[in-house]
Design a protein around this motif. Structure first.
Motif, PDB file in Angstrom:
ATOM      1  N   HIS A 168      -7.794   1.134   4.055  1.00  0.00           N
ATOM      2  CA  HIS A 168      -6.740   1.313   5.063  1.00  0.00           C
ATOM      3  C   HIS A 168      -5.365   1.046   4.470  1.00  0.00           C
ATOM      4  O   HIS A 168      -4.415   1.791   4.724  1.00  0.00           O
ATOM      5  N   SER A 169      -5.244   0.001   3.678  1.00  0.00           N
ATOM      6  CA  SER A 169      -3.971  -0.313   3.036  1.00  0.00           C
ATOM      7  C   SER A 169      -3.509   0.850   2.159  1.00  0.00           C
ATOM      8  O   SER A 169      -2.338   1.250   2.195  1.00  0.00           O
ATOM      9  N   LEU A 170      -4.427   1.399   1.390  1.00  0.00           N
ATOM     10  CA  LEU A 170      -4.078   2.533   0.528  1.00  0.00           C
ATOM     11  C   LEU A 170      -3.653   3.749   1.338  1.00  0.00           C
ATOM     12  O   LEU A 170      -2.691   4.448   0.974  1.00  0.00           O
ATOM     13  N   ARG A 171      -4.336   4.013   2.430  1.00  0.00           N
ATOM     14  CA  ARG A 171      -3.979   5.158   3.280  1.00  0.00           C
ATOM     15  C   ARG A 171      -2.593   4.966   3.893  1.00  0.00           C
ATOM     16  O   ARG A 171      -1.808   5.914   3.977  1.00  0.00           O
ATOM     17  N   PHE A 172      -2.290   3.733   4.319  1.00  0.00           N
ATOM     18  CA  PHE A 172      -0.960   3.470   4.869  1.00  0.00           C
ATOM     19  C   PHE A 172       0.117   3.608   3.789  1.00  0.00           C
ATOM     20  O   PHE A 172       1.213   4.098   4.051  1.00  0.00           O
ATOM     21  N   ARG A 173      -0.194   3.210   2.568  1.00  0.00           N
ATOM     22  CA  ARG A 173       0.763   3.372   1.461  1.00  0.00           C
ATOM     23  C   ARG A 173       1.047   4.853   1.218  1.00  0.00           C
ATOM     24  O   ARG A 173       2.199   5.245   0.982  1.00  0.00           O
ATOM     25  N   GLU A 174       0.011   5.670   1.269  1.00  0.00           N
ATOM     26  CA  GLU A 174       0.190   7.121   1.123  1.00  0.00           C
ATOM     27  C   GLU A 174       1.074   7.664   2.241  1.00  0.00           C
ATOM     28  O   GLU A 174       1.948   8.511   1.993  1.00  0.00           O
ATOM     29  N   ALA A 175       0.872   7.184   3.460  1.00  0.00           N
ATOM     30  CA  ALA A 175       1.670   7.635   4.601  1.00  0.00           C
ATOM     31  C   ALA A 175       3.139   7.257   4.425  1.00  0.00           C
ATOM     32  O   ALA A 175       4.034   8.045   4.771  1.00  0.00           O
ATOM     33  N   VAL A 176       3.394   6.067   3.881  1.00  0.00           N
ATOM     34  CA  VAL A 176       4.776   5.664   3.626  1.00  0.00           C
ATOM     35  C   VAL A 176       5.445   6.664   2.683  1.00  0.00           C
ATOM     36  O   VAL A 176       6.576   7.105   2.918  1.00  0.00           O
ATOM     37  N   GLU A 177       4.756   7.048   1.637  1.00  0.00           N
ATOM     38  CA  GLU A 177       5.333   8.004   0.675  1.00  0.00           C
ATOM     39  C   GLU A 177       5.605   9.351   1.329  1.00  0.00           C
ATOM     40  O   GLU A 177       6.638   9.972   1.076  1.00  0.00           O
ATOM     41  N   ILE A 178       4.701   9.805   2.176  1.00  0.00           N
ATOM     42  CA  ILE A 178       4.906  11.072   2.895  1.00  0.00           C
ATOM     43  C   ILE A 178       6.150  10.980   3.765  1.00  0.00           C
ATOM     44  O   ILE A 178       6.991  11.885   3.772  1.00  0.00           O
ATOM     45  N   LEU A 179       6.288   9.881   4.491  1.00  0.00           N
ATOM     46  CA  LEU A 179       7.439   9.734   5.384  1.00  0.00           C
ATOM     47  C   LEU A 179       8.745   9.526   4.629  1.00  0.00           C
ATOM     48  O   LEU A 179       9.798   9.978   5.073  1.00  0.00           O
ATOM     49  N   LYS A 180       8.680   8.860   3.485  1.00  0.00           N
ATOM     50  CA  LYS A 180       9.900   8.714   2.679  1.00  0.00           C
ATOM     51  C   LYS A 180      10.375  10.075   2.193  1.00  0.00           C
ATOM     52  O   LYS A 180      11.579  10.357   2.198  1.00  0.00           O
ATOM     53  N   GLU A 181       9.460  10.924   1.773  1.00  0.00           N
ATOM     54  CA  GLU A 181       9.837  12.288   1.348  1.00  0.00           C
ATOM     55  C   GLU A 181      10.455  13.057   2.502  1.00  0.00           C
ATOM     56  O   GLU A 181      11.466  13.741   2.322  1.00  0.00           O
ATOM     57  N   GLU A 182       9.883  12.935   3.681  1.00  0.00           N
ATOM     58  CA  GLU A 182      10.434  13.597   4.868  1.00  0.00           C
ATOM     59  C   GLU A 182      11.828  13.057   5.185  1.00  0.00           C
ATOM     60  O   GLU A 182      12.739  13.822   5.478  1.00  0.00           O
TER      61      GLU A 182
END
Length: 189
Positions: A168-182
């Motif tokens: 879950h932590s890794l998935r949330f980290r991936e989501a942060v990167e997606i949102l930072k790019e956006e």
């Protein structure tokens, strides 16, 4: 939207009655970084997060309810044959007086669950960092309970839960990167 399969996400086995371990597990049942707080946090945050990660919060939030069910089963199995004297010796005397063997949402110290545990800032990146921290704190708590346990059967289920916290932590980290790019492309914020 909801499909419930009448089995635990992962099998729960307990070698013997052990109220002391049950008291420790109560932290993951109704504590600040436990499964209930996480489930409610993620399912609440999904309403103010960009579409690209709503599904992630929904998926992990509902999985946390499956983890809550596993923890409840562990606590039940660890206390099911306990005498009042054993519960008292394990520090669960106050709980026994108030609830008998019924589960109650509180932490290992007996402090009742509060919605103050459910963080939601409304800033998607801030909320996801909060979620990462919650998963890492839950992972650490599971490890500490494993360290205190001498029950290999129980530890098997706890190790499974600990590993899911890492995922879950890794998935949330991936989501942060997606949102930072956006954000950097100025699509929101």
């Amino acid at each position: 939207m909801w499909y419930y399969e009448k089995k635990l996400q992962y099998p729960v086995k307990v070698r013997e009655c052990n109220p002391r371990l049950a008291k420790f597990l109560v932290e993951q049942y109704g504590g600040a970084d436990g499964e209930l707080a996480s489930a409610l946090r993620y399912l609440n945050q999904r309403y103010t997060i960009p579409d690209k990660v709503i599904g992630l919060l929904n998926d992990i939030g509902t999985e946390e309810f499956a983890h809550l069910e596993m923890i409840a089963t562990m606590i039940y199995k660890l206390t099911k044959d306990a005498t009042p004297e054993q519960l008292k010796a394990a520090g669960l005397g106050d709980h026994y007086v108030a609830h008998d063997s019924a589960l109650f949402y509180n932490n290992a110290s007996g402090v009742p669950f509060t919605t103050a545990y459910i963080q939601a800032k409304g800033d998607p990146i801030a909320d996801l960092y909060e979620d990462i921290a919650a998963e890492e704190k839950a992972r650490a708590t599971y490890q500490w309970i494993i360290d205190l346990s001498d029950d290999p059967d129980l530890n098997d289920g706890l190790k499974y839960l600990r590993e899911r916290e890492i995922v879950h932590s890794l998935r949330f980290r991936e989501a942060v990167e997606i949102l930072k790019e956006e954000r950097d492309r100025k699509k929101f914020f």
